[in-house]
Enzyme design. Structure first.
Site, PDB file in Angstrom:
ATOM      1  N   CYS A  92     -10.114   9.633   7.354  1.00  0.00           N
ATOM      2  CA  CYS A  92     -10.399  10.364   6.211  1.00  0.00           C
ATOM      3  C   CYS A  92     -11.885  10.196   5.724  1.00  0.00           C
ATOM      4  CB  CYS A  92      -8.832  10.236   5.475  1.00  0.00           C
ATOM      5  SG  CYS A  92      -7.762  10.571   6.010  1.00  0.00           S
ATOM      6  N   ASP A 126     -11.388   3.508  -7.018  1.00  0.00           N
ATOM      7  CA  ASP A 126     -10.661   3.537  -5.734  1.00  0.00           C
ATOM      8  C   ASP A 126      -9.765   1.700  -5.290  1.00  0.00           C
ATOM      9  OD1 ASP A 126      -9.013   3.806  -3.421  1.00  0.00           O
ATOM     10  OD2 ASP A 126      -9.986   5.655  -2.745  1.00  0.00           O
ATOM     11  N   LYS A 179      -0.035  -0.530   1.200  1.00  0.00           N
ATOM     12  CA  LYS A 179      -0.951  -0.843   1.772  1.00  0.00           C
ATOM     13  C   LYS A 179      -0.924  -2.252   1.176  1.00  0.00           C
ATOM     14  CE  LYS A 179      -4.165   2.514   2.465  1.00  0.00           C
ATOM     15  NZ  LYS A 179      -3.736   3.543   3.466  1.00  0.00           N
ATOM     16  N   GLN A 221      -7.983  -0.475  -0.875  1.00  0.00           N
ATOM     17  CA  GLN A 221      -8.307  -1.046   0.456  1.00  0.00           C
ATOM     18  C   GLN A 221      -9.110  -2.681  -0.387  1.00  0.00           C
ATOM     19  OE1 GLN A 221      -7.408  -0.712   3.348  1.00  0.00           O
ATOM     20  NE2 GLN A 221      -7.502   1.085   3.764  1.00  0.00           N
ATOM     21  N   HIS A 266     -12.943   7.963   0.657  1.00  0.00           N
ATOM     22  CA  HIS A 266     -11.821   8.475   1.522  1.00  0.00           C
ATOM     23  C   HIS A 266     -11.561   9.176   1.047  1.00  0.00           C
ATOM     24  CE1 HIS A 266      -7.739   8.846   2.061  1.00  0.00           C
ATOM     25  NE2 HIS A 266      -8.008   7.965   3.227  1.00  0.00           N
TER      26      HIS A 266
HETATM   27  C1  PLP Z   1     -10.360   3.551   0.142  1.00  0.00           C
HETATM   28  C2  PLP Z   1      -8.802   4.214   0.218  1.00  0.00           C
HETATM   29  N1  PLP Z   1      -8.932   5.509  -1.013  1.00  0.00           N
HETATM   30  C3  PLP Z   1      -7.130   6.094  -1.029  1.00  0.00           C
HETATM   31  C4  PLP Z   1      -6.604   5.939  -0.035  1.00  0.00           C
HETATM   32  C5  PLP Z   1      -4.759   6.531   0.349  1.00  0.00           C
HETATM   33  O1  PLP Z   1      -4.359   6.168   0.011  1.00  0.00           O
HETATM   34  P1  PLP Z   1      -3.021   6.949  -0.164  1.00  0.00           P
HETATM   35  O2  PLP Z   1      -2.800   7.370   1.272  1.00  0.00           O
HETATM   36  O3  PLP Z   1      -1.830   5.968  -0.204  1.00  0.00           O
HETATM   37  O4  PLP Z   1      -2.763   7.739  -1.480  1.00  0.00           O
HETATM   38  C6  PLP Z   1      -6.845   5.527   1.218  1.00  0.00           C
HETATM   39  C7  PLP Z   1      -5.947   5.560   2.643  1.00  0.00           C
HETATM   40  O5  PLP Z   1      -6.269   5.176   3.584  1.00  0.00           O
HETATM   41  C8  PLP Z   1      -8.029   4.371   1.159  1.00  0.00           C
HETATM   42  O6  PLP Z   1      -7.890   3.655   2.324  1.00  0.00           O
END
Ligand code: PLP
Length: 407
Positions: free
Chosen positions: A365, A201, A227, A204, A124
């Site tokens: 993203c 990270d 999430k 998900q 992401h």
């Molecule tokens: C794999 C992953 N990392 C990071 C993020 C960023 O999360 P946030 O927007 O809640 O900070 C997302 C959001 O879709 C994500 O799917």
């Protein structure tokens, strides 16, 4: 057959009763954010109606009960991810802030000119850009683990990238765009063999897979409350005590200090060293209710049901003429990304919306993934525990209707 009563679970989510464009809402954008059960909404309401005040600073009654409620969440997160200490749980705004915090503080402490940071081709943007910024600032190099056609990491290439210049490995546990579950245990073990720490990270992952940070031996882990059936504006950075203690603070301000004079400031201990300013208190408190909710259902039950739904959706969507799945890894979780020949993902998304079906379209993203597959984006259906096979049938019928109109 799932052990969960999905119809009963749906009753817990007030929004699922509403209609969109005159049709029952079919919410399949859970990767972006999940809906909230009533217990979470009530926890937010309860904070404002019963205990609103600032945390960690007042001697008065309300401040103390708000602080206690906020700190209960920290301990709940500790148990949820099986951290050794509650002070290894830093409360942030979300995954993005967690990774920025880490990149900034770890970068200041440990990254120098000529060093290398390893990420992967399926990150992401929030796990690309913060590291890119640090590398630019320090004159370090960003190395990228390549990805195969299936959406799986090339582990041989990863082994070759790891070396004496590597200062940290930062990869996602589950890809938001492809659903791939990465072999994180192996990724961590290989890095540790070279003395390199790993950040996962888990934005998900936490809502689908049971995570034990000690069993994984992971050094840092980031995720977002919203999430995982919790509120927006709260997230977590877990870090091993020994690393967190060696890192400088992130932002300066209230709460993160012990003593301030104009000559010198001494910093607070963990976790407060990394938590400057007033946090999102109601969200922090309500995250506790979200974790309780997940634990009552049981992550193993949630995963088993979502796997069943994913297999069903993959099979049914395969009957759409011209469909191509993007991300066909053996180990997948709750995400189905696809394109349909002769259509643009955006157009399919707009037609599905008219039918009350919420999916995400675009690059999610994760632009480098789209570049690798040479597509402008995908249609992404992402699942949660309250989704049903009937909703998948509605999605498949909707995609067929959209393609009949567009091709
Ligand atoms: C794999 C992953 N990392 C990071 C993020 C960023 O999360 P946030 O927007 O809640 O900070 C997302 C959001 O879709 C994500 O799917």
């Amino acid at each position: 057959m799932s052990s969960l009563d999905i119809q009963r679970i749906r009753e817990d989510f007030p929004i699922l009763k509403r209609e969109v464009n005159g049709k029952p809402l079919v919410y399949l954008d859970n990767g972006a954010t999940t809906q909230k059960p009533k217990v979470v909404i009530d926890a937010i309401m309860n904070y404002y109606t019963d205990m609103n005040s600032n945390v960690h600073r007042g001697v008065h009654y309300l401040s103390q009960i708000a602080t206690d409620a906020f700190e209960v969440t920290r301990r709940k997160v500790q148990d949820f991810i099986h951290a050794k200490h509650d002070y290894e749980v830093i409360i942030t705004k979300g995954t993005t802030e967690s990774i920025n915090l880490l990149a900034h503080c770890y970068g200041r402490a440990f990254i120098q000119e000529g060093d290398e940071v390893i990420i992967s081709a399926m990150e992401h943007h929030s796990n690309i850009v913060p590291w890119q910024m640090v590398c630019e600032e320090k004159g370090a190099k960003l190395q990228v683990i390549p990805m195969k056609e299936t959406g799986e990491l090339d582990m041989d290439a990863y082994k070759k990238l790891l070396g004496p210049k590597t200062k940290i490995v930062s990869v996602n546990y589950v890809s938001n765009a492809l659903g791939t579950i990465n072999p994180v245990k192996e990724i961590i073990a290989l890095a540790h063999a070279q003395g390199v720490p790993v950040m996962l990270d888990a934005a998900q992952a936490v809502q689908h897979i049971k995570i034990d940070v000690q069993a994984l031996d992971v050094d840092f882990l980031a995720f977002s409350g919203h999430k995982m059936y919790g509120p927006t504006g709260v997230g977590v950075l877990y870090g091993k005590e020994e690393w967190l203690n060696k890192m400088p603070p992130y932002q300066g301000g209230g709460d993160m200090i012990k003593d301030v004079t104009f000559e010198k400031t001494t910093y607070n201990e963990l976790p407060f060293k990394f938590e400057a300013g007033t946090p999102n208190i109601e969200a922090g408190i309500a995250l506790n209710a979200a974790i309780d909710y997940i634990e009552e259902l049981g992550l193993d039950n949630i995963k088993a049901y979502e796997d069943e739904l994913l297999a069903y959706a993959t099979e049914k969507l395969s009957t759409v003429e011209g469909i191509k799945f993007i991300g066909t890894a053996k180990e997948k979780s709750s995400v189905i990304s696809f394109v349909v020949e002769g259509t643009h993902p955006y157009d399919i998304g707009v037609i599905l919306d008219k039918l009350g079906i919420a999916v995400r379209t675009g690059h999610h993203c994760a632009q480098p993934i789209m570049e690798q597959f040479q597509i402008p984006g995908t249609v992404r259906a992402s699942l949660a525990v309250y989704n049903t096979k009937e909703e998948i049938d509605a999605l498949v019928a909707g995609v067929k209707r959209a393609t009949a109109m567009l091709v």
